[in-house]
Design a protein around this motif. Structure first.
Motif, PDB file in Angstrom:
ATOM      1  N   ASN A 360       0.811  -1.212   0.000  1.00 15.58           N
ATOM      2  CA  ASN A 360       0.000   0.000   0.000  1.00 15.58           C
ATOM      3  C   ASN A 360       0.848   1.267   0.000  1.00 15.58           C
ATOM      4  OD1 ASN A 360      -2.590  -1.272   0.102  1.00 15.58           O
ATOM      5  ND2 ASN A 360      -2.237  -1.728   2.267  1.00 15.58           N
ATOM      6  N   LEU A 361       2.130   1.143   0.281  1.00 16.06           N
ATOM      7  CA  LEU A 361       3.027   2.293   0.341  1.00 16.06           C
ATOM      8  C   LEU A 361       3.889   2.353  -0.913  1.00 16.06           C
ATOM      9  CD1 LEU A 361       4.271   2.031   4.048  1.00 16.06           C
ATOM     10  CD2 LEU A 361       2.348   3.386   3.169  1.00 16.06           C
ATOM     11  N   PHE A 362       4.145   3.558  -1.365  1.00 18.84           N
ATOM     12  CA  PHE A 362       5.090   3.760  -2.467  1.00 18.84           C
ATOM     13  C   PHE A 362       5.760   5.116  -2.299  1.00 18.84           C
ATOM     14  CE2 PHE A 362       1.105   5.510  -3.971  1.00 18.84           C
ATOM     15  CZ  PHE A 362       1.469   6.673  -4.642  1.00 18.84           C
ATOM     16  N   VAL A 363       6.949   5.247  -2.859  1.00 17.89           N
ATOM     17  CA  VAL A 363       7.767   6.451  -2.759  1.00 17.89           C
ATOM     18  C   VAL A 363       7.912   7.059  -4.137  1.00 17.89           C
ATOM     19  CG1 VAL A 363      10.062   7.354  -2.217  1.00 17.89           C
ATOM     20  CG2 VAL A 363       9.012   5.657  -0.727  1.00 17.89           C
ATOM     21  N   ASP A 374       0.461   6.642   0.792  1.00 16.93           N
ATOM     22  CA  ASP A 374      -0.369   5.473   1.084  1.00 16.93           C
ATOM     23  C   ASP A 374      -1.511   5.466   0.064  1.00 16.93           C
ATOM     24  OD1 ASP A 374      -2.024   3.463   2.086  1.00 16.93           O
ATOM     25  OD2 ASP A 374      -1.493   3.916   4.162  1.00 16.93           O
ATOM     26  N   MET A 375      -1.680   4.350  -0.644  1.00 17.95           N
ATOM     27  CA  MET A 375      -2.728   4.280  -1.667  1.00 17.95           C
ATOM     28  C   MET A 375      -4.126   4.458  -1.096  1.00 17.95           C
ATOM     29  SD  MET A 375      -1.378   1.119  -4.026  1.00 17.95           S
ATOM     30  CE  MET A 375       0.291   1.081  -4.655  1.00 17.95           C
ATOM     31  N   ARG A 376      -4.308   4.147   0.168  1.00 17.42           N
ATOM     32  CA  ARG A 376      -5.635   4.244   0.773  1.00 17.42           C
ATOM     33  C   ARG A 376      -5.986   5.674   1.175  1.00 17.42           C
ATOM     34  NH1 ARG A 376      -3.897  -0.332   4.970  1.00 17.42           N
ATOM     35  NH2 ARG A 376      -2.102   1.079   4.865  1.00 17.42           N
ATOM     36  N   THR A 377      -4.984   6.516   1.402  1.00 22.65           N
ATOM     37  CA  THR A 377      -5.204   7.930   1.753  1.00 22.65           C
ATOM     38  C   THR A 377      -4.247   8.766   0.912  1.00 22.65           C
ATOM     39  OG1 THR A 377      -3.627   7.753   3.575  1.00 22.65           O
ATOM     40  CG2 THR A 377      -5.963   7.406   4.091  1.00 22.65           C
ATOM     41  N   SER A 378      -4.689   9.170  -0.236  1.00 19.62           N
ATOM     42  CA  SER A 378      -3.820   9.860  -1.184  1.00 19.62           C
ATOM     43  C   SER A 378      -3.939  11.377  -1.108  1.00 19.62           C
ATOM     44  CB  SER A 378      -4.152   9.399  -2.612  1.00 19.62           C
ATOM     45  OG  SER A 378      -5.518   9.689  -2.911  1.00 19.62           O
ATOM     46  N   GLN A 379      -4.628  11.903  -0.122  1.00 13.54           N
ATOM     47  CA  GLN A 379      -4.789  13.353  -0.040  1.00 13.54           C
ATOM     48  C   GLN A 379      -3.471  14.045   0.304  1.00 13.54           C
ATOM     49  OE1 GLN A 379      -6.707  11.178   1.516  1.00 13.54           O
ATOM     50  NE2 GLN A 379      -8.669  11.386   0.431  1.00 13.54           N
ATOM     51  N   ALA A 380      -2.635  13.380   1.089  1.00 13.51           N
ATOM     52  CA  ALA A 380      -1.363  13.980   1.498  1.00 13.51           C
ATOM     53  C   ALA A 380      -0.355  12.858   1.721  1.00 13.51           C
ATOM     54  CB  ALA A 380      -1.533  14.807   2.775  1.00 13.51           C
ATOM     55  N   PRO A 381       0.935  13.152   1.519  1.00 11.64           N
ATOM     56  CA  PRO A 381       1.953  12.121   1.752  1.00 11.64           C
ATOM     57  C   PRO A 381       2.095  11.803   3.240  1.00 11.64           C
ATOM     58  CG  PRO A 381       2.987  14.215   1.234  1.00 11.64           C
ATOM     59  CD  PRO A 381       1.526  14.408   1.008  1.00 11.64           C
ATOM     60  N   VAL A 382       2.504  10.592   3.536  1.00  6.95           N
ATOM     61  CA  VAL A 382       2.662  10.158   4.918  1.00  6.95           C
ATOM     62  C   VAL A 382       4.064  10.429   5.455  1.00  6.95           C
ATOM     63  CG1 VAL A 382       0.871   8.410   4.718  1.00  6.95           C
ATOM     64  CG2 VAL A 382       3.242   7.819   4.177  1.00  6.95           C
TER      65      VAL A 382
END
Length: 558
Positions: A360-363, A374-382
């Protein structure tokens, strides 16, 4: 003397018939009756006949002398067995029973009958052909089928085909025409088969062209889908075998893929490794079935508005991660051609990489910064990865040590220092672990992890592939390198075979260079006239290699 009775009826004799004349015995029981008057009694539709017993003692039962005294043709109270009616075919006789009571013969004229029945038959057949064609096109799992008009044309021109000897010159068989009466005949027409034009056939899996993130289509609705996800027959025998690669030796096929430079190639996961994704400067991502017998372009994704710089498959093989110069990173469902994750950036997005432990994570890499999403919350980077000094535009990123550490390479090289060309980062905290890895004054453009996970390789603009350790202090192996190809300022990719024995690299002079891993020696050069911008080894098949060029073509080597 007793009388002998015989019964004639369609059913069992009724017990109610008891009114029978008797003749009394006159002598002893041994005396044979000489005369018996035959009597007939009619009761409820059956007849009772009585016969004389014979006077001949040798023929006691009277089989030779018994004769009927009377035959009755009509019996009062019994209905007639049949009746006659008039039809178009003459007078016919039918049973006179309750079953045939409502029978009405067809009295229409023969010409009207044949014309009407043939017209109705033709309409019914054409309707059946259309319905069958639509159902077949909707459920088709094959590569290509002809269009509905081809089915109509084939049905209309179809006729029985006969093969005649050579001495029957000028003679043609006669068959019935479906639009005329049965009595009319004409020479048979030969069936006309039209070869389907591949350009006129619209086909894809899901959507052939997706215009935006909503998955809407610019063209007409596709009439059928091409099967995309299956285990190909070329891959299935080697799917569970340990890879033992050997150097590719010849060109298998080549085709034009993009209207411009192709930046990246990506094979799908081993189960679906007949699919190859490409990212081009024409703002499209295309997926090819490399072993298709017709048009191998199965899907084209056009959700990006500008050039696409990077593409790779998600671990399940059903989604694609892509990024480009439109300052976005997108995760697209290939089946529906819809963007499921959309990440906006402040600058160009030149590279991306999915986390090996958490899919679910990508850089993503941009100018002087890397961002984790995070693909599940794409509004802002984690998470943000930044350095105190400017280190340039990130060219590539790579996860090592099972995702706990991150390696990046950039395009910035200062005059007196090259301490920010390759840097390692801690994935959890986002701090820099080392920036003194590559001390030469050349930038690196690509990174690859060795299958043994103990080393990673970097493509340098100096014209060689360098080897580094994945453990601290990430020391460079100065005793071995893979050199012989030319860079000349191009961003040229390379790849390692699945078993780690071979290293392939593109070249600005054209062609693919194949090196042995153990000695770093160039063992073969695959010639090409154009600049090879990227290469990718097949994850299952030995010696199978894909390459792309600056001119937009893709080649398959075996």
């Amino acid at each position: 003397m007793e009388l002998v009775q015989s019964y004639e009826s369609d059913s069992e004799c009724s017990n109610e018939s008891t009114d029978i004349q008797k003749i009394p015995d006159t002598d002893s029981q041994c005396e044979i009756a000489t005369k018996i008057v035959p009597l007939l009694k009619v009761e409820k539709g059956f007849a009772i006949k009585e016969f004389e017993l014979p006077s001949n003692e040798d023929d006691y039962f009277g089989f030779n002398d018994i004769t009927k005294t009377k035959q009755i043709e009509e019996i009062k109270g019994v209905q007639e067995k049949s009746k006659k009616i008039n039809t178009n075919y003459g007078e016919i006789e039918i049973p006179n029973s309750e079953f045939w009571r409502d029978f009405i013969p067809d009295t229409r004229e023969e010409s009207a009958l044949s014309e009407t029945s043939h017209s109705e038959y033709y309409k019914k057949q054409m309707s059946h052909v259309e319905n069958t064609t639509n159902d077949f096109l909707a459920r088709s799992g094959s590569e290509y089928v002809s269009s509905k008009n081809s089915f109509k044309r084939l049905h209309q021109n179809m006729a029985p085909d006969y093969t005649w000897p050579s001495h029957h010159k000028g003679k043609k068989p006669c068959v019935r025409n479906s639009g005329a009466s049965f009595s009319s005949h004409q020479p048979a027409k030969q069936p006309v088969f039209s070869k389907p034009n591949v350009k006129d056939i619209s086909c894809s899996f899901g959507s052939q062209t997706a215009t935006d993130g909503s998955g809407n289509e610019n063209e007409e609705d596709v009439r059928f889908k091409r099967k995309l996800y299956y285990i190909h027959s070329k891959v299935a025998p080697y799917l569970h075998m340990k890879p033992v690669n050997k150097c590719a030796s010849k060109l298998c096929s080549t085709w034009s893929a993009h209207n411009g430079v192709i930046n990246r190639l990506a094979w799908n996961i081993p189960n679906y490794s007949h699919l190859l994704a490409t990212a081009g400067m024409d703002a499209t991502v295309k997926i090819f079935n490399v072993w298709s017998s017709v048009d191998n372009n199965v899907t084209t994704l056009t959700s990006h508005k500008k050039a696409v710089k990077h593409v790779e498959w998600c671990p399940g093989g059903m989604k694609l991660l892509s990024c480009g110069y439109d300052r976005t990173a997108q995760v697209t469902d290939v089946d529906t051609a819809k963007v499921v994750t959309h990440c906006d950036h402040a600058d160009f997005v030149t590279t991306a990489r999915i986390h090996p432990a958490n899919p679910n994570l990508f850089v993503t890499g941009t100018d002087n910064m890397m961002l984790m999403w995070d693909m599940r919350t794409s509004q802002a980077p984690v998470k943000h990865f930044s350095y105190k000094d400017h280190f340039g535009l990130v060219q590539d990123v790579l996860f090592i040590s099972e995702g706990r550490e991150l390696v990046s390479c950039s395009d910035l090289v200062t005059r007196d220092s090259a301490d920010r060309s390759i840097m390692t980062w801690d994935t959890r905290s986002g701090v820099v672990l080392s920036n003194q890895i590559y001390q030469e004054r050349f930038s690196c453009v690509r990174l690859k992890l060795d299958p043994d996970n103990a080393h990673f390789l970097a493509q340098s603009q100096a014209g060689y592939v360098a080897i580094f350790s994945t453990s601290k202090p990430y020391k460079m192996d100065k005793a071995k390198r893979f050199d012989g190809h030319k860079m000349q300022g191009y961003s040229i990719g390379f790849d390692i075979s699945p078993d780690g024995s071979l290293v392939y690299s593109g070249s600005a002079e054209g062609g693919v260079h194949c090196y042995t891993q153990y000695g770093g020696k160039l063992i073969r050069k695959l010639t090409s006239r154009d600049v090879i911008t990227d290469v990718m080894c097949h994850p299952v098949l030995a010696s199978c290699l894909a390459s792309c060029t600056w001119g937009g073509s893709v080649s398959l080597w075996v």
